[in-house]
Motif scaffolding. Sequence first.
Motif, PDB file in Angstrom:
ATOM      1  N   LEU A   8       0.808  -1.217   0.000  1.00 32.59           N
ATOM      2  CA  LEU A   8       0.000   0.000   0.000  1.00 32.59           C
ATOM      3  C   LEU A   8       0.845   1.272   0.000  1.00 32.59           C
ATOM      4  CD1 LEU A   8      -2.850  -1.041   2.460  1.00 32.59           C
ATOM      5  CD2 LEU A   8      -3.006  -0.716   0.000  1.00 32.59           C
ATOM      6  N   GLY A   9       2.159   1.142  -0.052  1.00 29.23           N
ATOM      7  CA  GLY A   9       3.009   2.322  -0.165  1.00 29.23           C
ATOM      8  C   GLY A   9       3.483   2.853   1.170  1.00 29.23           C
ATOM      9  N   VAL A  10       4.142   4.013   1.128  1.00 28.15           N
ATOM     10  CA  VAL A  10       4.691   4.644   2.325  1.00 28.15           C
ATOM     11  C   VAL A  10       4.297   6.118   2.348  1.00 28.15           C
ATOM     12  CG1 VAL A  10       6.626   3.032   2.469  1.00 28.15           C
ATOM     13  CG2 VAL A  10       6.904   5.170   1.202  1.00 28.15           C
ATOM     14  N   GLU A  11       4.410   6.698   3.530  1.00 28.48           N
ATOM     15  CA  GLU A  11       4.113   8.123   3.701  1.00 28.48           C
ATOM     16  C   GLU A  11       5.176   8.978   3.003  1.00 28.48           C
ATOM     17  OE1 GLU A  11       1.425   9.246   5.210  1.00 28.48           O
ATOM     18  OE2 GLU A  11       0.731   7.218   5.696  1.00 28.48           O
ATOM     19  N   PRO A  12       4.871  10.249   2.766  1.00 33.79           N
ATOM     20  CA  PRO A  12       5.884  11.131   2.155  1.00 33.79           C
ATOM     21  C   PRO A  12       7.138  11.218   3.010  1.00 33.79           C
ATOM     22  CG  PRO A  12       3.710  12.158   2.141  1.00 33.79           C
ATOM     23  CD  PRO A  12       3.591  10.938   2.994  1.00 33.79           C
ATOM     24  N   ALA A  13       8.265  11.459   2.371  1.00 32.37           N
ATOM     25  CA  ALA A  13       9.523  11.625   3.094  1.00 32.37           C
ATOM     26  C   ALA A  13       9.463  12.882   3.961  1.00 32.37           C
ATOM     27  CB  ALA A  13      10.679  11.730   2.101  1.00 32.37           C
ATOM     28  N   PRO A  14      10.163  12.876   5.094  1.00 39.33           N
ATOM     29  CA  PRO A  14      10.159  14.067   5.954  1.00 39.33           C
ATOM     30  C   PRO A  14      11.017  15.198   5.419  1.00 39.33           C
ATOM     31  CG  PRO A  14      11.550  12.363   6.898  1.00 39.33           C
ATOM     32  CD  PRO A  14      10.869  11.752   5.705  1.00 39.33           C
ATOM     33  N   GLY A  15      11.615  15.023   4.255  1.00 37.21           N
ATOM     34  CA  GLY A  15      12.432  16.061   3.627  1.00 37.21           C
ATOM     35  C   GLY A  15      12.699  15.705   2.178  1.00 37.21           C
ATOM     36  N   ASP A  16      13.323  16.618   1.444  1.00 35.03           N
ATOM     37  CA  ASP A  16      13.522  16.437   0.012  1.00 35.03           C
ATOM     38  C   ASP A  16      14.661  15.492  -0.336  1.00 35.03           C
ATOM     39  OD1 ASP A  16      11.428  18.072  -0.646  1.00 35.03           O
ATOM     40  OD2 ASP A  16      12.657  19.867  -0.793  1.00 35.03           O
ATOM     41  N   GLY A  17      15.537  15.180   0.608  1.00 38.77           N
ATOM     42  CA  GLY A  17      16.681  14.334   0.298  1.00 38.77           C
ATOM     43  C   GLY A  17      17.844  15.154  -0.239  1.00 38.77           C
ATOM     44  N   LEU A  18      19.062  14.648  -0.008  1.00 36.78           N
ATOM     45  CA  LEU A  18      20.270  15.368  -0.393  1.00 36.78           C
ATOM     46  C   LEU A  18      21.180  14.453  -1.201  1.00 36.78           C
ATOM     47  CD1 LEU A  18      21.097  16.903   3.116  1.00 36.78           C
ATOM     48  CD2 LEU A  18      19.915  18.051   1.234  1.00 36.78           C
ATOM     49  N   ARG A  19      22.025  15.047  -2.033  1.00 34.53           N
ATOM     50  CA  ARG A  19      23.065  14.308  -2.735  1.00 34.53           C
ATOM     51  C   ARG A  19      24.424  14.852  -2.287  1.00 34.53           C
ATOM     52  NH1 ARG A  19      18.684  12.868  -3.958  1.00 34.53           N
ATOM     53  NH2 ARG A  19      19.192  11.745  -2.067  1.00 34.53           N
ATOM     54  N   SER A  20      25.448  14.021  -2.393  1.00 33.77           N
ATOM     55  CA  SER A  20      26.783  14.442  -1.989  1.00 33.77           C
ATOM     56  C   SER A  20      27.302  15.567  -2.897  1.00 33.77           C
ATOM     57  CB  SER A  20      27.753  13.264  -2.055  1.00 33.77           C
ATOM     58  OG  SER A  20      27.375  12.247  -1.158  1.00 33.77           O
ATOM     59  N   THR A  21      28.000  16.500  -2.298  1.00 30.10           N
ATOM     60  CA  THR A  21      28.575  17.615  -3.059  1.00 30.10           C
ATOM     61  C   THR A  21      30.078  17.744  -2.816  1.00 30.10           C
ATOM     62  OG1 THR A  21      28.035  19.164  -1.272  1.00 30.10           O
ATOM     63  CG2 THR A  21      26.414  18.924  -3.043  1.00 30.10           C
ATOM     64  N   ASP A  22      30.666  16.779  -2.100  1.00 32.20           N
ATOM     65  CA  ASP A  22      32.076  16.872  -1.731  1.00 32.20           C
ATOM     66  C   ASP A  22      32.947  15.838  -2.435  1.00 32.20           C
ATOM     67  OD1 ASP A  22      31.122  14.627  -0.502  1.00 32.20           O
ATOM     68  OD2 ASP A  22      31.747  15.179   1.532  1.00 32.20           O
ATOM     69  N   GLY A  23      32.399  15.195  -3.477  1.00 35.35           N
ATOM     70  CA  GLY A  23      33.187  14.217  -4.205  1.00 35.35           C
ATOM     71  C   GLY A  23      33.225  12.839  -3.588  1.00 35.35           C
ATOM     72  N   VAL A  24      32.469  12.620  -2.514  1.00 39.01           N
ATOM     73  CA  VAL A  24      32.382  11.311  -1.871  1.00 39.01           C
ATOM     74  C   VAL A  24      31.094  10.627  -2.322  1.00 39.01           C
ATOM     75  CG1 VAL A  24      32.254  10.047   0.311  1.00 39.01           C
ATOM     76  CG2 VAL A  24      33.709  12.083   0.132  1.00 39.01           C
ATOM     77  N   PHE A  25      31.213   9.418  -2.826  1.00 38.36           N
ATOM     78  CA  PHE A  25      30.071   8.638  -3.288  1.00 38.36           C
ATOM     79  C   PHE A  25      29.523   7.864  -2.094  1.00 38.36           C
ATOM     80  CE2 PHE A  25      28.512   4.639  -5.448  1.00 38.36           C
ATOM     81  CZ  PHE A  25      27.406   5.218  -6.047  1.00 38.36           C
ATOM     82  N   ARG A  26      28.306   8.194  -1.688  1.00 36.45           N
ATOM     83  CA  ARG A  26      27.736   7.635  -0.457  1.00 36.45           C
ATOM     84  C   ARG A  26      26.677   6.577  -0.774  1.00 36.45           C
ATOM     85  NH1 ARG A  26      29.319  12.839   0.910  1.00 36.45           N
ATOM     86  NH2 ARG A  26      30.491  12.924   2.878  1.00 36.45           N
ATOM     87  N   ILE A  27      26.901   5.388  -0.235  1.00 34.12           N
ATOM     88  CA  ILE A  27      26.052   4.220  -0.465  1.00 34.12           C
ATOM     89  C   ILE A  27      25.292   3.930   0.819  1.00 34.12           C
ATOM     90  CG2 ILE A  27      26.052   1.764  -1.077  1.00 34.12           C
ATOM     91  CD1 ILE A  27      28.965   2.355  -2.234  1.00 34.12           C
ATOM     92  N   LEU A  28      23.991   3.689   0.682  1.00 33.83           N
ATOM     93  CA  LEU A  28      23.156   3.355   1.837  1.00 33.83           C
ATOM     94  C   LEU A  28      22.462   2.026   1.585  1.00 33.83           C
ATOM     95  CD1 LEU A  28      21.827   4.177   4.575  1.00 33.83           C
ATOM     96  CD2 LEU A  28      20.009   5.257   3.218  1.00 33.83           C
ATOM     97  N   SER A  29      22.397   1.197   2.615  1.00 34.77           N
ATOM     98  CA  SER A  29      21.582  -0.019   2.577  1.00 34.77           C
ATOM     99  C   SER A  29      20.925  -0.172   3.937  1.00 34.77           C
ATOM    100  CB  SER A  29      22.431  -1.254   2.240  1.00 34.77           C
ATOM    101  OG  SER A  29      23.529  -1.393   3.120  1.00 34.77           O
TER     102      SER A  29
END
Length: 209
Positions: free
Chosen positions: A1-22
Amino acid sequence: LGVEPAPGDGLRSTDGVFRILSCSSCIEVKRVELLALGILELTREHPQLKFRWTHIGDGPTLQRVHDLLRSSPHVYERCSFPGTLPSSTVREWMAERPYDVFVNVSSSEGLPVTLMEAASSGIPLVATDVGGNSEIVQDRVGQLLPPDPTPRQLADVLYEMSLLHPEDVQSMSLSAKQVWAQKFSADSNYARFVQDLWSVSDKIPNPPR
């Protein structure tokens, strides 16, 4: 049935570091060790790549993950394991910290809530082509892996994601949010579900007394 909206817009890295989440329990079916092996392969093939891997979750296979990574201390120091966190905290991390890709390498799935949550925060997705993963991991949202990928295949996909131009990353992020809004928004899906139930109930004759 899906999920609620995220509590924020989300961010991407800006410092040249590739960030992986699991995020998953550390049990056999989730194959977190495979992800660790993929990251080790990634660093062997591309030692110049700056990255960080965060895995949220705990369980019996986590010790094997630590043992694998300790064989390469320079890799291990770029990995963090905060353990099991409340769902609300996971959602805050997805929305308020910069992650460039969310990865799921399970051998079997339905359609993981964590993929829906990551998409709602605009995080590009990488997942194995099992269960319902292909319903959300579309070309414009991320990349599907084979059901049983090798560490090298996983490393290659992660490296390809790390090379994306910022404009392509932004486009993928927006597409992830759009796919969530169209198919996996709890607000919309629950409303449709209730309407469907009412529609069905109107067609059922009154039971005899």
